[in-house]
Design a protein around this motif. Structure first.
Motif, PDB file in Angstrom:
ATOM      1  N   GLY A   1      11.943  36.982  30.171  1.00  0.00           N
ATOM      2  CA  GLY A   1      12.396  38.370  30.163  1.00  0.00           C
ATOM      3  C   GLY A   1      13.579  38.623  29.265  1.00  0.00           C
TER       4      GLY A   1
ATOM      5  N   PRO B   1      13.341  35.385  36.287  1.00  0.00           N
ATOM      6  CA  PRO B   1      13.836  36.329  35.281  1.00  0.00           C
ATOM      7  C   PRO B   1      15.334  36.573  35.391  1.00  0.00           C
TER       8      PRO B   1
ATOM      9  N   ALA C   1       9.156  40.438  26.161  1.00  0.00           N
ATOM     10  CA  ALA C   1       9.016  40.386  27.614  1.00  0.00           C
ATOM     11  C   ALA C   1       7.766  41.122  28.077  1.00  0.00           C
TER      12      ALA C   1
ATOM     13  N   ALA D   1      15.178  41.570  30.916  1.00  0.00           N
ATOM     14  CA  ALA D   1      15.297  41.260  32.340  1.00  0.00           C
ATOM     15  C   ALA D   1      16.741  41.261  32.833  1.00  0.00           C
TER      16      ALA D   1
ATOM     17  N   ALA E   1      11.114  43.590  33.997  1.00  0.00           N
ATOM     18  CA  ALA E   1      10.620  42.666  32.973  1.00  0.00           C
ATOM     19  C   ALA E   1      10.582  41.247  33.495  1.00  0.00           C
TER      20      ALA E   1
END
Length: 410
Positions: free
Chosen positions: A172, A317, A131, A176, A184
């Motif tokens: 991500g 994300p 990421a 994420a 991220a």
């Protein structure tokens, strides 16, 4: 004579690695199919590989830079874990891997210098794993005095194409997932924000099948063009159908034969794993066709429900496969209201509970109003019957039975 010497030299290279010509052609057929060309194109793939590999003696291998962002290095490990001798090992010699934190023999200044020279020359493919972290003012993953984001920007600007390898690089992934403290995101979203317009190929998976990356690289070496991509910049040939479409257990699904508990007789019979949370019907990838570990097996064949690790929306994300699919062994994903997570079944149970309470309260109200146990009061005689006694339909205690019968007969 040049062609003969080239083929002889290439065959010697294969034999030195314990790879038979038959095994090599089988690999070429697989790569041709992965690239959407069909098995008939295997000779063309073989020719492209031979010419590219022989180019190594002339320093003409296509340059590749492999950068790791926020990752567990699982994508690199999946790509590198090729037991020798094996025909797929030849693919590693089709490219000049000029930079890789994990696979490069060099380290320190010499490796950074090799990357700088590759970027300066241009015409290379950038493989980015992991990421992109925007948190902490970008001061994450520092290498050689530069942040990870600076390395990505620098390498992407002059790249012929960028391959976002793995779900973390696509949007991500794990990084994420809520609460996403590192902010991220994926490569595509980050480069778009930076105004860098470069072709991006998204290859999700945790980890992605190494043959997917091989197919992308081979197609570019063979045809000089990138693979056909869908709306999310994922190769159509790889991510065009759901896992459910090509699953060995599909017949059991159609017959209504399911596994509801691990260790049950139904599991031993290889029934469909849909009730145990299998995400095959909603996840697009050809895992059941290509399989893993030299096409020996894959997740569902090994007895585990698909957890949808190839689900990754590069534009959001928050739609990473962890958020969308957990808990893995339940049919429905968790729903979120702020920090509170719950299953859809919880809502159903809550609504049922509210209805039950309402019925109890209603019952007490009826009792207090005197409407039970004798029930609610009704009119002694229907209004219509009272106005039309000669045509009365109802039977009443105060009416002569003969009249009531007569009225009823009419």
């Amino acid at each position: 004579m040049d062609k003969q010497s080239t083929v002889s030299e290439f065959q010697g290279m294969l034999e030195a690695r314990g790879v038979s010509r038959r095994s090599f052609m089988k690999l070429c057929g697989t790569l041709a199919v992965m690239a959407g060309l069909g098995e008939a194109a295997a000779p063309r793939v073989a020719q492209a590989l031979e010419e590219s590999v022989i180019g190594a003696s002339q320093g003409d291998l296509y340059p590749v830079i492999w950068i790791e962002g926020a990752s567990c290095t699982g994508c690199t490990e999946a790509f590198a874990q090729i037991d020798a001798p094996d025909a797929a090992a030849v693919v590693l010699e089709l490219i000049s891997l000029n930079y890789s934190e994990t696979l490069s023999a060099a380290a320190g200044h010499s490796m950074e210098k090799a990357k700088e020279q590759t970027i300066e020359a241009g015409n290379y493919i950038l493989v980015y794993e992991g990421a992109v972290l925007n948190g902490w003012n970008g001061n994450a993953l520092r290498v050689a005095g530069k942040t990870g984001n600076e390395h990505l920007i620098e390498a992407a600007e002059k790249a012929t194409a960028v391959v976002a390898l793995g779900s973390c690089a696509v949007n991500g992934g794990w990084m994420a997932a809520a609460p996403n403290a590192s902010n991220a995101t994926g490569v595509q979203a980050f480069l778009k924000e930076q105004g860098i317009n470069v072709p991006i190929i998204n290859i999700p998976g945790c980890p992605p099948n190494p043959e997917w990356l091989c197919a992308v690289l081979i197609q570019y070496l063979l045809l000089g063009e990138l693979p056909e991509l869908n709306a999310e910049n994922k190769p159509t040939q790889i991510f065009g159908q759901t896992i459910h479409d090509n699953c060995q257990r599909r017949g059991h699904f159609e017959n209504g034969e399911f596994v509801y508990q691990f260790g049950s007789p139904e599991e031993a019979k290889g029934y469909c794993l849909y009730p145990l949370g299998c995400r095959g019907p909603q996840t697009k990838a050809n895992c059941g066709v290509v399989r893993y570990n030299h096409r020996r097996s894959w997740c569902v064949e090994a007895g585990a429900p698909c957890i949808g690790c190839c689900e990754a929306n590069p534009n959001n994300p928050g739609q990473n496969w962890i958020e969308v699919n957990t808990p893995f062994f339940k049919r429905h994903r968790d729903l979120n209201i702020g920090d509170f997570k719950f299953q859809p079944g919880t809502i159903a149970a809550a609504v049922l509970g509210i209805e039950a309470v309402a019925l109890v309260i209603h019952g007490f109200g009826m009792k207090a109003a005197g409407r039970v146990p004798n029930g609610a009061e009704f009119e002694k005689k229907r209004a219509w019957d009272a106005k039309h006694p000669e045509k009365s339909i109802g039977v009443y205690d105060d009416a002569p039975k003969s009249d009531a019968k007569k009225g009823g007969d009419e």
